[in-house]
Design an enzyme around this catalytic site. Structure first.
Site, PDB file in Angstrom:
ATOM      1  N   ARG A  93       0.985  -1.280   0.109  1.00  0.00           N
ATOM      2  CA  ARG A  93      -0.227   0.174  -0.135  1.00  0.00           C
ATOM      3  C   ARG A  93       0.759   1.298  -0.025  1.00  0.00           C
ATOM      4  O   ARG A  93       0.504   2.396  -0.305  1.00  0.00           O
ATOM      5  CB  ARG A  93      -0.888   0.072   1.154  1.00  0.00           C
ATOM      6  CG  ARG A  93      -1.881   1.227   1.191  1.00  0.00           C
ATOM      7  CD  ARG A  93      -3.102   0.935   2.431  1.00  0.00           C
ATOM      8  NE  ARG A  93      -4.286   1.896   1.910  1.00  0.00           N
ATOM      9  CZ  ARG A  93      -4.138   2.931   2.859  1.00  0.00           C
ATOM     10  NH1 ARG A  93      -3.608   3.431   3.705  1.00  0.00           N
ATOM     11  NH2 ARG A  93      -5.541   3.810   2.722  1.00  0.00           N
ATOM     12  N   ILE A 134      -7.491   7.646  -0.997  1.00  0.00           N
ATOM     13  CA  ILE A 134      -7.406   6.167  -1.188  1.00  0.00           C
ATOM     14  C   ILE A 134      -8.001   5.686   0.065  1.00  0.00           C
ATOM     15  O   ILE A 134      -7.972   6.098   1.060  1.00  0.00           O
ATOM     16  CB  ILE A 134      -5.689   5.837  -1.157  1.00  0.00           C
ATOM     17  CG1 ILE A 134      -5.768   4.542  -1.173  1.00  0.00           C
ATOM     18  CG2 ILE A 134      -5.006   6.433  -0.030  1.00  0.00           C
ATOM     19  CD1 ILE A 134      -4.273   3.649  -1.043  1.00  0.00           C
ATOM     20  N   SER A 135      -8.847   4.882  -0.470  1.00  0.00           N
ATOM     21  CA  SER A 135      -9.815   4.367   0.697  1.00  0.00           C
ATOM     22  C   SER A 135      -8.927   3.661   1.834  1.00  0.00           C
ATOM     23  O   SER A 135      -7.914   2.907   1.722  1.00  0.00           O
ATOM     24  CB  SER A 135     -10.845   3.283   0.330  1.00  0.00           C
ATOM     25  OG  SER A 135     -11.651   3.945  -0.811  1.00  0.00           O
ATOM     26  N   ALA A 136      -9.614   3.587   3.018  1.00  0.00           N
ATOM     27  CA  ALA A 136      -9.139   2.835   4.122  1.00  0.00           C
ATOM     28  C   ALA A 136      -8.959   1.402   3.803  1.00  0.00           C
ATOM     29  O   ALA A 136     -10.000   1.016   3.237  1.00  0.00           O
ATOM     30  CB  ALA A 136     -10.110   2.995   5.279  1.00  0.00           C
ATOM     31  N   PRO A 137      -7.912   0.841   4.467  1.00  0.00           N
ATOM     32  CA  PRO A 137      -7.763  -0.567   4.009  1.00  0.00           C
ATOM     33  C   PRO A 137      -8.834  -1.594   4.494  1.00  0.00           C
ATOM     34  O   PRO A 137      -9.433  -2.366   3.636  1.00  0.00           O
ATOM     35  CB  PRO A 137      -6.600  -1.102   4.852  1.00  0.00           C
ATOM     36  CG  PRO A 137      -5.775   0.237   4.849  1.00  0.00           C
ATOM     37  CD  PRO A 137      -6.773   1.566   4.853  1.00  0.00           C
TER      38      PRO A 137
END
Length: 211
Positions: free
Chosen positions: A28, A54-57
């Protein structure tokens, strides 16, 4: 313990193991701005420029889990951003699979291509365009993933979904719901959870206005 491993271990038991293995194969930190790399494995959305994130994992994990991606599938991703979500989808689809990622911002599309190359991710084609219209030239798709909130499920995306296929996206403006659409004889729609995403900009999204 490595931060990435700690992050994934925290999801174990809630997320399918195949998704966690795919995420473990995608670095990431290659998909966030250089100045934020020390925060890459925090379970938070991070800014990637141009008002995008960027979206949270955990959100990437949930969306991939609900989509139930299998090896060899053809996948459309809308809202490519930095390329991270497409990379995880490609890891799930394997070497026989294909991921087409549509990003409307030229600078982000270019950055995503560079990030994917630097991370050694194959099988992803990044296309510049209006993702709310899908990518009809490569349809039908086994799975469609949308990382921006639409006012409703865009008709072009439904039309480009293979029978038996699944589409996941957030729907709504001030209040958003993550929705899973399965194409059978018609379309079955399931609401999964409340979410917060950037708006889908385009003809079948929120037009060109920013909200």
């Amino acid at each position: 313990m490595e931060p990435g491993k700690r992050l994934l271990d925290g999801m174990r038991g809630r997320i399918n193991e195949s998704v966690l293995k795919a995420m473990a194969r995608v670095p990431r930190d290659r998909f966030v701005p250089a100045q934020l790399r020390d925060r890459a494995y925090e379970d938070l959305p991070l800014p990637i420029g141009f008002g995008q994130t960027i979206s949270a994992p955990h959100m990437v994990a949930i969306m991939c889990d609900l989509l139930d991606v299998r090896p060899g599938m053809k996948i459309l991703e809308v809202g490519g951003g930095s390329g991270y979500h497409a990379a995880v989808l490609a890891a799930l689809a394997g070497p026989e699979g294909q991921v087409f990622s549509v990003e409307r911002m030229p600078d982000l599309a270019l950055a995503a291509r560079k990030n994917l190359q630097a991370a050694g991710i194959a099988g992803v084609t990044v296309v510049e365009g209006d993702g709310s219209l899908g990518l009809p030239e490569h349809a039908p798709y086994d799975r469609i993933s949308v990382a921006a909130s639409a006012p409703r499920v865009p008709e072009p995306l439904k039309e480009q979904l293979r029978v038996g296929g699944k589409l996941i996206l957030p729907v709504g403006e001030t209040s958003q719901e993550l929705v899973l659409v399965t194409r059978k004889n018609g379309f079955a729609v399931e609401e999964k959870m409340g979410v917060i995403f950037v708006p889908l900009i385009g003809k079948e999204g929120f037009g060109e206005r920013q909200i």
